[in-house]
Design an enzyme around this catalytic site. Structure first.
Site, PDB file in Angstrom:
ATOM      1  CG  HIS A 393      -1.976  -1.044   1.213  1.00  0.00           C
ATOM      2  ND1 HIS A 393      -3.242  -0.870   0.711  1.00  0.00           N
ATOM      3  CD2 HIS A 393      -1.923  -2.316   1.669  1.00  0.00           C
ATOM      4  CE1 HIS A 393      -3.939  -1.991   0.878  1.00  0.00           C
ATOM      5  NE2 HIS A 393      -3.149  -2.881   1.446  1.00  0.00           N
ATOM      6  CE  LYS A 584      -6.922  13.705   0.404  1.00  0.00           C
ATOM      7  NZ  LYS A 584      -6.759  12.671  -0.610  1.00  0.00           N
ATOM      8  NE  ARG A 585      -4.041   9.924  10.074  1.00  0.00           N
ATOM      9  CZ  ARG A 585      -3.633   8.992  10.932  1.00  0.00           C
ATOM     10  NH1 ARG A 585      -4.307   7.871  11.056  1.00  0.00           N
ATOM     11  NH2 ARG A 585      -2.549   9.179  11.670  1.00  0.00           N
ATOM     12  CE  LYS A 590      -2.794  10.690   3.130  1.00  0.00           C
ATOM     13  NZ  LYS A 590      -3.439   9.806   2.122  1.00  0.00           N
ATOM     14  CB  THR A 692     -10.265   4.635  -1.032  1.00  0.00           C
ATOM     15  OG1 THR A 692      -9.727   4.994   0.254  1.00  0.00           O
ATOM     16  CG2 THR A 692      -9.556   3.413  -1.540  1.00  0.00           C
TER      17      THR A 692
HETATM   18  C1  26Q Z   1       3.158   0.090  10.367  1.00  0.00           C
HETATM   19  C2  26Q Z   1       4.055  -0.278  11.360  1.00  0.00           C
HETATM   20  C3  26Q Z   1       4.018   0.302  12.610  1.00  0.00           C
HETATM   21  C4  26Q Z   1       3.025   1.250  12.882  1.00  0.00           C
HETATM   22  C5  26Q Z   1       2.120   1.606  11.887  1.00  0.00           C
HETATM   23  C6  26Q Z   1       2.201   1.042  10.644  1.00  0.00           C
HETATM   24  C7  26Q Z   1       1.239   1.447   9.596  1.00  0.00           C
HETATM   25  C8  26Q Z   1      -0.112   1.528   9.865  1.00  0.00           C
HETATM   26  C9  26Q Z   1      -1.003   1.931   8.899  1.00  0.00           C
HETATM   27  C10 26Q Z   1       1.671   1.744   8.322  1.00  0.00           C
HETATM   28  C11 26Q Z   1       0.766   2.132   7.333  1.00  0.00           C
HETATM   29  C12 26Q Z   1      -0.588   2.228   7.618  1.00  0.00           C
HETATM   30  C13 26Q Z   1      -1.593   2.641   6.645  1.00  0.00           C
HETATM   31  C14 26Q Z   1      -1.350   2.885   5.369  1.00  0.00           C
HETATM   32  C15 26Q Z   1      -2.409   3.316   4.447  1.00  0.00           C
HETATM   33  O1  26Q Z   1      -3.528   3.598   4.854  1.00  0.00           O
HETATM   34  N1  26Q Z   1      -2.107   3.383   3.157  1.00  0.00           N
HETATM   35  C16 26Q Z   1      -3.104   3.782   2.191  1.00  0.00           C
HETATM   36  O2  26Q Z   1      -3.743   2.609   1.705  1.00  0.00           O
HETATM   37  C17 26Q Z   1      -4.845   2.927   0.872  1.00  0.00           C
HETATM   38  C18 26Q Z   1      -5.554   1.649   0.516  1.00  0.00           C
HETATM   39  O3  26Q Z   1      -4.791   0.912  -0.386  1.00  0.00           O
HETATM   40  C19 26Q Z   1      -4.390   3.698  -0.350  1.00  0.00           C
HETATM   41  O4  26Q Z   1      -5.524   4.092  -1.071  1.00  0.00           O
HETATM   42  C20 26Q Z   1      -3.600   4.936   0.059  1.00  0.00           C
HETATM   43  O5  26Q Z   1      -3.045   5.555  -1.087  1.00  0.00           O
HETATM   44  C21 26Q Z   1      -2.474   4.537   1.025  1.00  0.00           C
HETATM   45  O6  26Q Z   1      -1.803   5.682   1.502  1.00  0.00           O
END
Ligand code: 26Q
Length: 854
Positions: A393, A584-585, A590, A692
């Site tokens: 992702h 969004k976040r 972004k 999304t």
């Molecule tokens: C990992 C390790 C330790 C702590 C936190 C994390 C962690 C948690 C959540 C790393 C990443 C995330 C979330 C990532 C995310 O939401 N990515 C998004 O995924 C969407 C669905 O595929 C995409 O549409 C977005 O572009 C992407 O940013």
């Protein structure tokens, strides 16, 4: 004798016969010992709500309040789900079908009540039942806390996938963690983000079903030893471990009008012993409860970071806890049906890994097969690889997960041994393919060497899976040419794309009933389960009466959104202005900051009297910043500061309004996207894997202003079928960004752009922070002194141009309405039904199974 109520039909809307008498129920019980079929009409619902209120919840007219009323409604609806839930799982068991599993540290489910009523086809009946009790569905729905077990896109995608799997009748289970505290609640105090714990379970959780009978042990710490088993085989055992108990709590996932109810199984961590009796008897009361607390901490809280935060031990424990409990559950289910015979296990089970977060599953499945079921390495490896598939992702290299080998050695000694063995065998493959290319071996190794060696989780995931996919075409292409280039050269057949989607049930049918009804009047309701049919709406863009109705719907939705903004931000939005939304976040890539700079630019124009042919605009920005992400928090404060100045400046009047919406979450988006005119999708090209939110806005009739990034490219491609002018494109492409970066100096761009100079000068002058000097220095520094990594200055002028085009287009309301209709008509590709169909066709290969009739 009254007939037995007939089972739910696919519409679920059939009128039921009157409730059977006591006598006839008795007779019925004799022929139908299980599964009485509950009436789906308003009358039966009302009776059951009343019964739950008075008997299950024990309330009377003095002690009742809306929260208990909400709970009683949930219990009545849950009863109806329960019948279908059991029938679905009975059908899966009977069919002995291949099963799919979605392993994810995050499931951002949001609220369940409205969704359950929609998918059961009893919205109207429920409204009527509640009306009979003097209640409103809208009010009671507001009582439900969001299940916020996710950060953002990745977690919400998992939730949309669950909905589509159930609607497509695919036997897919979700596996996740039942965090006591989900995503923090964001309050804004003095314009700054304050995080508060999200105690979403505190008022009880009537949807979940506790399943202590399926509790399982997860091992940590300890050591390994070799032994020879009674059959003379060399085996390994993991001993002297400290175990944690994983107990499942199941949530029902209803499909749309099809009788299917799938399961989201969330694990809670506890200690296997209530407390240590030896410690307790020795008088060490603190010690006696300590291990209990340590175990329970594993499922205490979601990490509120949406780009990986490397090296936190508790996070690694969460990951292993999820992977181990889920795989043990999968193996238990297999053995219960097929005995300890794993020959066909990989034909019957497939797990999709949601990013690298559950990737320790590669080592864990190997361990379960070898250590617990005495399979050899080769057989175990063939099964593991066939059963696992990995979705990436993110392209941001800093977000790739790595774990210190030292931490794994301490916490998970046996899985680490297995990882070393996987790597040794893998590196032999690499060496055979590219003899002597040691640089490539070092790049591809699962272990990053150095004074503090680390395990690279993405490499482990690729090596241990049969499929690796990105989440939009550009993203998947960039994975192959960049981050995973070496792996793509070795195993090109493993790499594929699965462009994300969203479920049109929640993100159109449920959240935007006005627009949904209009669409259904025009083209029928097939779009609800087949979004490609929404293309039939396109000719209506040419129909003046239809445009008129469309505009009236959008206006009503904007009035509703304005009410939310008034309530949550204290800011008045005029529904006749253009609603320009970015939610969004908060993250630098972004580029909420680019949006903010544009707002300052508009403000500067107003102050200079450059207001000919002005389009009034209301800018809404919302999102959470990771608690440790200082710049992201500054951006929130900056938006709030701009809003305060702009909104109270009498020179501005109705031309411009700005608001920061606190506590952005799933249920907020359900109220926001129906009222948006312009969708801001403005990430630096090559950085947003997919997005999304862009799809939700499109489905709800917003036009996009966006870069050529992630799924924006595909959104634009789809809507371009209807001609130009339905998407406001701007900005450098991924290739141009890469090319420019080498020599990029933001100062040079600023020097050539007087509008940008004025914007930066106004900010630097302290105009937006008159009482707090210096607070925006870090933001200014990122744009200038620190090199503008996200290329905001480089894209500013083109962004302003595209915004002016959007403003101009908005002045022709008839043309805008036509574009809005065409965007909705072009959104057919962006259903998770399509996405899941592709996962299933290319990777999972599951057969749909109809639930048994009730
Ligand atoms: C990992 C390790 C330790 C702590 C936190 C994390 C962690 C948690 C959540 C790393 C990443 C995330 C979330 C990532 C995310 O939401 N990515 C998004 O995924 C969407 C669905 O595929 C995409 O549409 C977005 O572009 C992407 O940013």
């Amino acid at each position: 004798m009254p007939a037995k109520p007939s089972p739910a039909t696919s519409t679920g809307k059939m009128k039921r016969p009157a409730r059977p008498t006591r006598q006839s129920r008795q007779e019925q019980a004799e022929t139908q010992p299980l599964n009485p079929v509950l009436g789906m009409d308003a009358e039966h619902l009302r009776e059951d709500i009343t019964r739950h209120l008075s008997y299950t919840l024990g309330r009377d007219s003095y002690s009742v309040n809306n929260h208990y009323r909400y709970q009683a409604v949930v219990l009545a609806v849950r009863d109806r789900l329960m019948e279908r839930w059991k029938a679905t799982h009975a059908a899966y068991y009977k069919a002995d079908c291949k099963r799919g599993y979605y392993l994810s540290l995050e499931f951002l489910m949001g609220r369940a009540l409205g969704n359950a009523l929609l998918n059961l086809g009893i919205e109207g009946e429920a409204v009527e039942a509640m009306r009979g009790l003097g209640l409103s569905l809208e009010d009671l729905s507001e009582e439900e806390n969001d299940a916020g077990l996710g950060n953002g896109g990745l977690g919400r995608l998992a939730a949309c996938f669950m909905d589509s799997c159930a609607t497509l009748q695919l036997p897919v289970f979700g596996y996740g963690i039942r965090y006591d505290f989900g995503m923090f609640r964001q309050r804004i105090v003095n314009r700054q983000q304050v995080e508060e714990p999200d105690a979403w379970l505190a008022d009880g959780m009537p949807w979940e079903l506790h399943r202590p009978e399926y509790a399982t042990r997860v091992k940590f710490r300890g050591k390994t030893e070799f032994f020879t088993d009674p059959e003379g085989r060399n085996r390994v055992r993991w001993i002297e471990t400290r175990d944690v108990l994983a107990t499942p709590y199941d949530l029902p996932v209803p499909g749309y009008l099809n009788g299917t109810v799938n399961t989201l199984r969330l694990w809670r961590a506890t200690s296997p012993e209530a407390f240590n009796l030896a410690d307790f008897n020795a008088g060490d009361y603190d010690g006696a409860v300590e291990s209990q607390a340590a175990a329970e901490n594993i499922s205490r809280v979601l990490y509120p970071n949406d780009k990986s935060e490397n090296g936190k031990e508790l996070r690694l424990k969460q990951q292993y806890f999820l992977a181990s409990a889920s795989l043990q559950d999968i193996v238990r289910r297999w053995v219960a049906k097929h005995g300890p015979n794993f020959e066909h296990f990989a034909d019957g089970n497939v797990c999709q890994l949601n990013d690298t977060h559950p990737t320790i599953a590669v080592a864990e499945l190997m361990r379960l097969l070898m250590d617990e079921h005495a399979l050899g390495w080769d057989e175990s490896w063939a099964i593991t690889q066939r059963c696992l598939a990995y979705t990436n992702h993110t392209l941001l290299p800093e977000a790739l997960e790595k774990w210190p080998v030292a931490m794994l050695r301490h916490l998970l000694p046996r899985p680490l041994e297995i990882i070393f063995e996987i790597n040794a065998r893998f590196l032999r493959t690499v060496a055979n393919r590219w003899p002597g290319d040691t640089a490539r071996q070092a790049r591809m190794s699962i272990i990053e060497e150095g004074p503090h060696p680390h395990v690279r989780m993405a490499n482990l995931a690729i090596v241990g899976s049969s499929s690796v996919n990105g989440v939009a075409q550009l993203h998947s292409d960039l994975l192959k040419s960049g981050l995973f280039r070496d792996f793509n050269e070795l195993w090109p057949e493993r790499f594929n794309n699965k462009t994300n989607g969203v479920t049109q049930r929640r993100w159109l049918a449920l959240c935007n009933p006005r627009q949904s009804d209009l669409i259904t009047q025009a083209i029928g309701s097939e779009w609800v389960t087949d979004l490609s049919k929404i293309a039939r709406l396109a000719p209506s863009a040419k129909n003046a009466d239809f445009r008129k109705a469309w505009r009236a719907v959008k206006r009503e939705n904007k009035v509703a959104l304005a009410a939310l903004v008034k309530e949550d931000c204290g800011v008045e939005f005029n529904p006749d202005a253009m609603f320009d939304v970015q939610v969004k976040r908060i993250h630098e890539y972004k580029r909420q900051l680019l949006n903010a700079l544009h707002v300052v630019h508009l403000y500067d124009r107003i102050k200079r009297g450059d207001v000919a042919d002005w389009t009034p605009r209301c800018v809404l920005i919302g999102g959470k910043a990771a608690p440790g992400y200082a710049i992201a928090k500054s951006i929130i404060r900056f938006v709030g500061a701009i809003a305060d100045v702009v909104n109270k400046d009498p020179d501005v009047g109705d031309r411009l309004r700005v608001a920061f919406l606190p506590n952005y979450r799933v249920s907020a988006m359900e109220r926001i996207c129906p009222g948006a005119d312009l969708s801001e999708q403005i990430s630096t090209a090559g950085k947003e894997a997919s997005g999304t939110g862009n799809m939700k806005f499109m489905m709800n009739g917003a036009l996009t202003i966006g870069t050529l990034d992630g799924a924006n490219i595909e959104i634009r491609e789809e809507v371009m079928r209807y001609g130009d002018g339905h998407f406001f494109l701007f900005g450098l492409t991924t290739e141009q960004i890469a090319e420019r970066r080498a020599t990029y100096r933001p100062q040079d761009v600023i020097a050539g752009d007087p509008a940008l100079q004025r914007v930066l000068a106004l900010i630097r002058s302290g105009h937006f922070n008159q009482t707090d000097p210096g607070i925006f220095n870090d933001i200014l520094a990122t744009l200038t002194d620190w090199g503008d990594h996200w290329m905001i200055c480089a894209d500013f002028a083109d962004y302003v141009r595209a915004q002016d085009e959007a403003a101009k287009a908005y002045r022709d309301q008839e043309r805008w309405a036509a574009s809005s209709i065409l965007n909705v008509a072009a959104s057919g590709k962006f259903s998770t039904d399509r996405t899941i169909g592709e996962y299933n066709r290319d990777i999972w290969k599951l057969t749909p199974v109809r639930a048994l009739p009730l």
